[in-house]
Write a protein that holds these residues in place. Structure first.
Motif, PDB file in Angstrom:
ATOM      1  N   ALA A 368       0.885  -1.070   0.188  1.00 44.72           N
ATOM      2  CA  ALA A 368       0.073  -0.008   0.071  1.00 44.72           C
ATOM      3  C   ALA A 368       0.913   1.322  -0.022  1.00 44.72           C
ATOM      4  CB  ALA A 368      -0.891   0.251   1.318  1.00 44.72           C
ATOM      5  N   GLY A 369       2.093   1.190   0.698  1.00 41.03           N
ATOM      6  CA  GLY A 369       3.048   2.414   0.652  1.00 41.03           C
ATOM      7  C   GLY A 369       3.454   2.562  -0.705  1.00 41.03           C
ATOM      8  N   GLY A 370       3.702   1.501  -1.767  1.00 41.83           N
ATOM      9  CA  GLY A 370       3.997   1.583  -3.231  1.00 41.83           C
ATOM     10  C   GLY A 370       2.885   2.132  -3.900  1.00 41.83           C
ATOM     11  N   LEU A 371       1.654   1.860  -3.714  1.00 41.80           N
ATOM     12  CA  LEU A 371       0.317   2.478  -3.949  1.00 41.80           C
ATOM     13  C   LEU A 371       0.436   3.783  -3.949  1.00 41.80           C
ATOM     14  CD1 LEU A 371      -2.172   2.124  -5.946  1.00 41.80           C
ATOM     15  CD2 LEU A 371      -3.289   1.224  -3.639  1.00 41.80           C
ATOM     16  N   ALA A 372       0.656   4.476  -2.581  1.00 47.25           N
ATOM     17  CA  ALA A 372       0.656   5.781  -2.278  1.00 47.25           C
ATOM     18  C   ALA A 372       1.562   6.598  -2.997  1.00 47.25           C
ATOM     19  CB  ALA A 372       0.809   6.020  -0.879  1.00 47.25           C
ATOM     20  N   LEU A 373       2.716   5.907  -3.323  1.00 49.68           N
ATOM     21  CA  LEU A 373       3.707   6.610  -4.184  1.00 49.68           C
ATOM     22  C   LEU A 373       3.292   6.784  -5.607  1.00 49.68           C
ATOM     23  CD1 LEU A 373       7.008   5.431  -3.057  1.00 49.68           C
ATOM     24  CD2 LEU A 373       5.854   7.538  -2.373  1.00 49.68           C
ATOM     25  N   ALA A 374       2.384   5.681  -6.019  1.00 55.98           N
ATOM     26  CA  ALA A 374       2.009   6.016  -7.408  1.00 55.98           C
ATOM     27  C   ALA A 374       0.894   6.781  -7.514  1.00 55.98           C
ATOM     28  CB  ALA A 374       1.525   4.421  -7.847  1.00 55.98           C
ATOM     29  N   VAL A 375       0.198   6.961  -6.640  1.00 54.14           N
ATOM     30  CA  VAL A 375      -0.949   8.248  -6.469  1.00 54.14           C
ATOM     31  C   VAL A 375      -0.217   9.569  -6.662  1.00 54.14           C
ATOM     32  CG1 VAL A 375      -2.900   9.129  -4.852  1.00 54.14           C
ATOM     33  CG2 VAL A 375      -2.522   6.774  -5.549  1.00 54.14           C
ATOM     34  N   VAL A 376       0.808   9.629  -5.889  1.00 53.31           N
ATOM     35  CA  VAL A 376       1.582  10.848  -5.965  1.00 53.31           C
ATOM     36  C   VAL A 376       2.265  11.132  -7.205  1.00 53.31           C
ATOM     37  CG1 VAL A 376       3.572  12.221  -5.109  1.00 53.31           C
ATOM     38  CG2 VAL A 376       2.252  10.983  -3.460  1.00 53.31           C
ATOM     39  N   SER A 377       2.677  10.181  -7.941  1.00 58.68           N
ATOM     40  CA  SER A 377       3.136  10.270  -9.365  1.00 58.68           C
ATOM     41  C   SER A 377       2.277  10.645 -10.152  1.00 58.68           C
ATOM     42  CB  SER A 377       3.983   8.798  -9.604  1.00 58.68           C
ATOM     43  OG  SER A 377       4.586   8.994 -11.058  1.00 58.68           O
ATOM     44  N   ALA A 378       1.134  10.000 -10.195  1.00 63.12           N
ATOM     45  CA  ALA A 378      -0.030  10.260 -10.947  1.00 63.12           C
ATOM     46  C   ALA A 378      -0.339  11.952 -11.017  1.00 63.12           C
ATOM     47  CB  ALA A 378      -1.440   9.655 -10.553  1.00 63.12           C
ATOM     48  N   GLY A 379      -0.485  12.303  -9.454  1.00 65.41           N
ATOM     49  CA  GLY A 379      -0.535  13.911  -9.278  1.00 65.41           C
ATOM     50  C   GLY A 379       0.396  14.594 -10.139  1.00 65.41           C
ATOM     51  N   LEU A 380       1.691  14.156 -10.038  1.00 65.78           N
ATOM     52  CA  LEU A 380       2.609  14.983 -10.823  1.00 65.78           C
ATOM     53  C   LEU A 380       2.320  15.027 -12.183  1.00 65.78           C
ATOM     54  CD1 LEU A 380       5.819  14.116  -8.962  1.00 65.78           C
ATOM     55  CD2 LEU A 380       4.626  16.154  -8.744  1.00 65.78           C
ATOM     56  N   ASP A 381       2.079  13.995 -12.874  1.00 66.11           N
ATOM     57  CA  ASP A 381       1.602  13.944 -14.258  1.00 66.11           C
ATOM     58  C   ASP A 381       0.638  14.845 -14.672  1.00 66.11           C
ATOM     59  OD1 ASP A 381       3.197  12.220 -15.118  1.00 66.11           O
ATOM     60  OD2 ASP A 381       2.022  10.327 -15.381  1.00 66.11           O
ATOM     61  N   ARG A 382      -0.456  14.963 -13.782  1.00 64.28           N
ATOM     62  CA  ARG A 382      -1.770  15.941 -14.136  1.00 64.28           C
ATOM     63  C   ARG A 382      -1.163  17.329 -14.022  1.00 64.28           C
ATOM     64  NH1 ARG A 382      -4.398  12.051 -11.075  1.00 64.28           N
ATOM     65  NH2 ARG A 382      -4.003  13.151  -9.084  1.00 64.28           N
ATOM     66  N   ARG A 383      -0.225  17.386 -13.242  1.00 64.61           N
ATOM     67  CA  ARG A 383       0.369  18.904 -13.024  1.00 64.61           C
ATOM     68  C   ARG A 383       1.361  19.495 -13.972  1.00 64.61           C
ATOM     69  NH1 ARG A 383      -0.085  17.795  -7.273  1.00 64.61           N
ATOM     70  NH2 ARG A 383       2.247  17.738  -7.239  1.00 64.61           N
ATOM     71  N   GLY A 384       1.763  18.531 -14.991  1.00 69.03           N
ATOM     72  CA  GLY A 384       2.446  18.870 -15.954  1.00 69.03           C
ATOM     73  C   GLY A 384       3.661  17.949 -16.392  1.00 69.03           C
ATOM     74  N   GLY A 385       3.484  16.777 -16.392  1.00 69.42           N
ATOM     75  CA  GLY A 385       4.405  15.615 -16.866  1.00 69.42           C
ATOM     76  C   GLY A 385       5.413  15.217 -15.761  1.00 69.42           C
ATOM     77  N   ARG A 386       6.365  15.543 -15.798  1.00 73.04           N
ATOM     78  CA  ARG A 386       7.514  14.888 -14.977  1.00 73.04           C
ATOM     79  C   ARG A 386       7.638  15.808 -13.641  1.00 73.04           C
ATOM     80  NH1 ARG A 386      12.698  12.896 -18.589  1.00 73.04           N
ATOM     81  NH2 ARG A 386      11.499  11.933 -20.151  1.00 73.04           N
ATOM     82  N   GLY A 387       6.944  16.899 -13.485  1.00 78.94           N
ATOM     83  CA  GLY A 387       7.192  17.399 -12.258  1.00 78.94           C
ATOM     84  C   GLY A 387       8.089  18.437 -12.147  1.00 78.94           C
ATOM     85  N   ALA A 388       9.008  18.573 -11.075  1.00 81.18           N
ATOM     86  CA  ALA A 388       9.867  19.672 -10.933  1.00 81.18           C
ATOM     87  C   ALA A 388      11.070  19.432 -11.545  1.00 81.18           C
ATOM     88  CB  ALA A 388      10.118  19.799  -9.433  1.00 81.18           C
ATOM     89  N   ALA A 389      11.787  20.379 -11.502  1.00 78.34           N
ATOM     90  CA  ALA A 389      13.173  20.256 -12.292  1.00 78.34           C
ATOM     91  C   ALA A 389      14.032  18.955 -11.820  1.00 78.34           C
ATOM     92  CB  ALA A 389      14.048  21.597 -12.308  1.00 78.34           C
ATOM     93  N   PRO A 390      14.852  18.525 -12.537  1.00 80.52           N
ATOM     94  CA  PRO A 390      15.496  17.366 -12.272  1.00 80.52           C
ATOM     95  C   PRO A 390      16.466  17.437 -11.061  1.00 80.52           C
ATOM     96  CG  PRO A 390      15.532  17.311 -14.510  1.00 80.52           C
ATOM     97  CD  PRO A 390      14.767  18.672 -14.337  1.00 80.52           C
ATOM     98  N   ILE A 391      16.383  16.707 -10.023  1.00 81.55           N
ATOM     99  CA  ILE A 391      17.282  16.882  -8.885  1.00 81.55           C
ATOM    100  C   ILE A 391      18.632  17.155  -9.447  1.00 81.55           C
ATOM    101  CG2 ILE A 391      18.126  15.913  -6.910  1.00 81.55           C
ATOM    102  CD1 ILE A 391      15.274  14.816  -6.381  1.00 81.55           C
ATOM    103  N   ALA A 392      19.202  16.338 -10.267  1.00 83.08           N
ATOM    104  CA  ALA A 392      20.525  16.499 -10.656  1.00 83.08           C
ATOM    105  C   ALA A 392      20.842  17.744 -11.477  1.00 83.08           C
ATOM    106  CB  ALA A 392      20.852  15.229 -11.510  1.00 83.08           C
ATOM    107  N   ALA A 393      19.939  18.296 -12.129  1.00 74.38           N
ATOM    108  CA  ALA A 393      20.128  19.614 -12.847  1.00 74.38           C
ATOM    109  C   ALA A 393      20.334  20.376 -11.797  1.00 74.38           C
ATOM    110  CB  ALA A 393      18.992  19.992 -13.675  1.00 74.38           C
ATOM    111  N   ARG A 394      19.931  20.377 -10.556  1.00 72.79           N
ATOM    112  CA  ARG A 394      19.958  21.509  -9.434  1.00 72.79           C
ATOM    113  C   ARG A 394      20.983  21.359  -8.429  1.00 72.79           C
ATOM    114  NH1 ARG A 394      14.282  20.255  -8.812  1.00 72.79           N
ATOM    115  NH2 ARG A 394      14.742  19.437  -6.857  1.00 72.79           N
ATOM    116  N   SER A 395      21.923  20.275  -8.694  1.00 70.34           N
ATOM    117  CA  SER A 395      22.751  19.859  -7.575  1.00 70.34           C
ATOM    118  C   SER A 395      24.049  19.404  -8.308  1.00 70.34           C
ATOM    119  CB  SER A 395      22.265  18.837  -6.631  1.00 70.34           C
ATOM    120  OG  SER A 395      21.997  17.553  -7.375  1.00 70.34           O
TER     121      SER A 395
END
Length: 396
Positions: A368-395
């Protein structure tokens, strides 16, 4: 179907057999090496952690080599590692040999999955991954029950000798049928760019889904032998039959998951993880006799392996381009981190918690914890695809 894809499946069969076969040998290994059942279970966790470490390290180390060369070298490591397992004089040596063997696992499946997707049209990529992973389901369907039978009648060492022989055969098949044409990696992508691709939030979420989703499976399945013999009343000789049924379910679930993911990886991830959590939670209701236990493990096999192709495809989609090899291997590492986490959690529940009967509920919570992460990922997709800028690009 390209014959090279079947060759990859043969390699997957060998590696899958050595990963899972120990689950049908826990009682024999525990008695022969004079260690506890939980310590014997840690041979599964040790293997899984070796995969988790070996996958990214060997994928980066071999990134300049042609993929076929990498696959053959890894199969050789796998074969020698199983010979070392068969010869191990004590528990510590067996654990070390298992870890050495495991180093080949993640990179083989990771590189192999990328090779598989390149052998078919774009709209069949998830199915190609599923076909390759059919080797893993065949390992559970045929290799693990046969290994359990060998261990029961000829000792657990005979099982590892047989797995080493499978490794030799798989090596020959890979040499013969995986083509060299086009398997060179081409212009080498900068390591910084590969890391940037895999450190995107959506890729990291995908890896997290895999870890937690599969931790649930292995919190229960690691202890299948004591669950069947001590709770369901299955005689020791009948364990291999139930493992065979589980493998049949895995084979069906793997193909189902591939077809499902071809129509949309994220939807398949959400649906398959939800079903898996429900099936795991139902374990206490099912293990009340040999017949219902057999039916339950068929259903569990379907639910568990219906998640594999969707989870792998989701990560490949989100790491498209520079990071595919590394992301694919990291997701195999994530499956095995889930394996280690699940096996260790199950051991804690048995030794320090409510016991074997509670494994289903604990396993369901992990998935169920994995399913919760999938729901978060789906939310990021709805808000514009891949979400925020890549962590690597910022660091970096």
């Amino acid at each position: 179907m390209p014959i090279a894809l079947l060759a990859l499946t043969a390699g997957a069969f060998g590696i899958g057999t050595t990963e899972f076969v120990i689950m049908g040998l826990l009682l024999q290994v525990s008695a022969d090496l004079q260690v506890s059942l939980t310590a014997a279970g840690l041979l599964i966790s040790g293997y899984a952690l070796g995969v988790a470490v070996g996958a990214p390290v060997l994928t980066i180390a071999t990134r300049r080599l042609p993929r076929k060369t990498v696959l053959l070298a890894l199969m050789a490591v796998f074969t020698l590692g199983n010979i070392a397992c068969a010869l191990a004089p004590d528990y510590a040596t067996l654990m070390a040999a298992r870890v050495v063997t495991s180093l080949a696992h993640g990179t083989f499946f990771g590189v192999g999955a990328v090779v598989a997707t390149g052998l078919v049209p774009a709209d069949r990529r998830a199915s190609a991954i599923a076909i390759m992973f059919t080797g893993l389901t065949a390992a559970t369907l045929l290799g693990v029950p046969a290994g359990a039978w060998l261990g029961l009648h000829y000792g657990w060492r005979a099982t590892f000798w047989a797995v080493a022989a499978i490794g030799v055969l798989a090596f020959v098949v890979l040499v013969r049928f995986v083509p060299r044409d086009g398997d060179a990696p081409g212009p080498l992508t900068a390591l910084r760019d590969e890391l940037a691709a895999v450190l995107q939030p959506q890729v990291l979420l995908g890896l997290g889904m895999t870890v937690l989703g599969y931790a649930g499976v292995f919190a229960l399945y690691t202890y299948v032998q004591p669950l069947l013999t001590r709770m369901a009343g299955v005689p020791e000789g009948g364990v291999s039959v139930v493992l065979l049924l589980f493998g049949a379910g895995m084979a069906a679930g793997n193909l189902l998951g591939g077809r499902w993911a071809d129509r949309g990886a994220l939807r398949a991830v959400l649906g398959s993880l939800a079903v898996l959590a429900l099936v795991l939670a139902a374990m206490p209701l099912a293990l009340h006799g040999p017949a219902p236990a057999g039916v339950y493990f068929v259903v569990l096999g379907v639910a568990a392996f219906a998640t594999v192709a969707p989870l792998q495809m989701r990560v490949l989609e989100k790491a498209a381009g520079a990071g595919q090899n590394l992301a694919s291997s990291l997701n195999i590492a994530a499956f095995n981190l889930g394996n280690a986490l699940g096996a260790a959690t199950g051991g804690l529940v048995i030794d320090h918690g409510p016991g074997l009967g509670a494994l289903g509920w604990v396993a369901a919570l992990l998935t169920a914890g994995g399913l919760a992460l999938a729901v978060v990922s789906a939310g990021l997709d709805r808000r514009g695809g891949r979400g925020a800028a890549p962590i690597a690009a910022r660091s970096l």
